[in-house]
Design an enzyme around this catalytic site. Sequence first.
Site, PDB file in Angstrom:
ATOM      1  N   CYS A  79       0.814  -1.133   0.261  1.00  0.00           N
ATOM      2  CA  CYS A  79      -0.421   0.172  -0.151  1.00  0.00           C
ATOM      3  C   CYS A  79       1.030   1.893  -0.150  1.00  0.00           C
ATOM      4  O   CYS A  79       1.623   1.899  -1.127  1.00  0.00           O
ATOM      5  CB  CYS A  79      -0.802  -0.196   0.932  1.00  0.00           C
ATOM      6  SG  CYS A  79      -2.287   1.526   1.424  1.00  0.00           S
ATOM      7  N   HIS A 167      -3.680  -4.964   0.034  1.00  0.00           N
ATOM      8  CA  HIS A 167      -3.152  -5.513   1.852  1.00  0.00           C
ATOM      9  C   HIS A 167      -3.104  -7.000   1.085  1.00  0.00           C
ATOM     10  O   HIS A 167      -3.942  -7.804   1.845  1.00  0.00           O
ATOM     11  CB  HIS A 167      -3.991  -5.383   2.383  1.00  0.00           C
ATOM     12  CG  HIS A 167      -3.770  -3.686   2.610  1.00  0.00           C
ATOM     13  ND1 HIS A 167      -2.954  -3.541   3.896  1.00  0.00           N
ATOM     14  CD2 HIS A 167      -4.113  -2.531   2.560  1.00  0.00           C
ATOM     15  CE1 HIS A 167      -3.220  -1.979   3.573  1.00  0.00           C
ATOM     16  NE2 HIS A 167      -4.352  -1.201   3.002  1.00  0.00           N
ATOM     17  N   GLU A 169      -2.147  -9.439   3.528  1.00  0.00           N
ATOM     18  CA  GLU A 169      -2.147  -9.538   5.441  1.00  0.00           C
ATOM     19  C   GLU A 169      -3.118  -9.730   5.404  1.00  0.00           C
ATOM     20  O   GLU A 169      -3.902 -10.087   6.895  1.00  0.00           O
ATOM     21  CB  GLU A 169      -0.946  -8.072   5.705  1.00  0.00           C
ATOM     22  CG  GLU A 169      -2.082  -7.252   6.299  1.00  0.00           C
ATOM     23  CD  GLU A 169      -1.586  -6.046   5.094  1.00  0.00           C
ATOM     24  OE1 GLU A 169      -1.075  -6.287   4.030  1.00  0.00           O
ATOM     25  OE2 GLU A 169      -1.184  -4.801   5.360  1.00  0.00           O
TER      26      GLU A 169
END
Length: 507
Positions: A79, A167, A169
């Site tokens: 990001c 993202h 994660e």
Amino acid sequence: MTEKIIILDFGSQTTQLIGRRVRELNTYCEIIPYNKMPLDDPSVIGVILSGSPFSVYDEKAFKLNLDTIRGRYPILGICYGAQLIAYNNGGTVEPANSREYGRANLSFIDSSDPLLKGIEPGAQVWMSHGDTITSIPAGFHTIASTDKVPVAAYRADGEPLWGVQFHPEVYHSTCGTQLLRNFVVDICHSHQTWSAASFIETTVAALKQQLGSDKVVLGLSGGVDSSVAAVLLNRAIGSNLTCIFVDHGMLRKDEFKNVLHDYECLGLNVIGVDASQKFFTELAGVTDPERKRKIIGKGFIDVFDEEAHKIKDVRWLAQGTIYPDCIESLSITGTTIKSHHNVGGLPEKMNLRLCEPLRLLFKDEVRAVGRELGMPDHLIKRHPFPGPGLAVRILGDITPEKVAVLQEADHIFIQGLRDWGLYDKVWQAGVILLPVQSVGVMGDERTYERAVALRAVTSTDAMTADWAHLPYEFLAKVSNDIINHVRGVNRVTYDISSKPPSTIEWE
Ligand code: XMP
């Protein structure tokens, strides 16, 4: 030497999540403020740059001289991290239209790129950015796009340097684990040797070395962190560890007795101190929640200090501090360090050296270590419980009689959750004793008694929480059981507030 990934933190809310995902790949990682890269650490095998609340062109944006790390390790920008790399190399980053939030699907994927190995077109990713890369620098090429985001992922030509605007994660990026695995395992060549068992082995050896034959004292709370720390230390130094478990009188029903018994079964050298009378006396007539907290906090330190001084030649104070308590988190207003809310004041007062064997672990890893150490599930899966205990669940002043009423109601609720298989499905639960009385009817008698509120929440970190949607049948049974069995209570309510704007505890 433990190989590690460094996560440079630019202040994103998901930085810790990146850390957890990397650890789930059995790879050790550390989260470090963006400007504190440990350049002289030879065990670093790769670097991840996190997201940030800033835009790269903000005056206050956190900046990084990429040249210090570029070419030394594989790098993945996530990001803001991706935007920063692109921007610093002559790419363009501009405000995006608002549609770049939420789920998106990768429509184009360069499947020959090692970062995207095994990821198919259509894979779902989670976007959450206000800016977007509108042109990538010379010498970089795009490796993935979505319909709305042309540069969803890029790579520097012939160099182990990548950026992804989504993202990986977060849970909603269904290809995120694969992407991180590609980076950590294939690209950075992690040997994936980090595990609960390896942690125990290296930590026990390190503790033996660090502590030698020194005496150590540790305060147990009945919670997971201090209990696991104690068992780990016990394995390293045996009876040189003395644990102190203070009963301030505001614990759950029979908790002092039961937890003390658990600790003894685990072979811990533990002293149980019943100081409830002192706390009841000091708390008499106090209604202000903050004053209650302060009285209990100070009282706890005094009792602990007094007991610890009875042990000869203590050199160390051990604590169950865990990683989220220690990470220097970047706030928008500057760098702040999270305070250790569970340890307030003790180290300063005692003038001992600090030993914190769990300070590198996330909560789920602490549980895994506890399990590996052979601790029983009911200790490991225990709900969080606030240090001041039932004192912050009795609104208004505290008396032994009110504590006894609350303990009974709480016991029925918690035991009910266990019996119905719901205990492990909620983050935390308890009963609140309200400072109101209401009219009821029992048999032919009019009653005028207390009301209680049941509180149960789901959460992952206690920062946000939702009220648990418990089955009506269960709530009905608990309500019935409390009103029928707890003398002094004739009304049960269920708290349906989420955090924010409410908090988990009422005080
Ligand atoms: P709140 O009520 O702020 O609680 O939503 C968040 C989490 O922290 C726990 N809590 C405390 N823990 N000392 C503690 O050790 C305290 O004074 C304290 N107050 C709240 C709470 O139980 C929840 O897990």
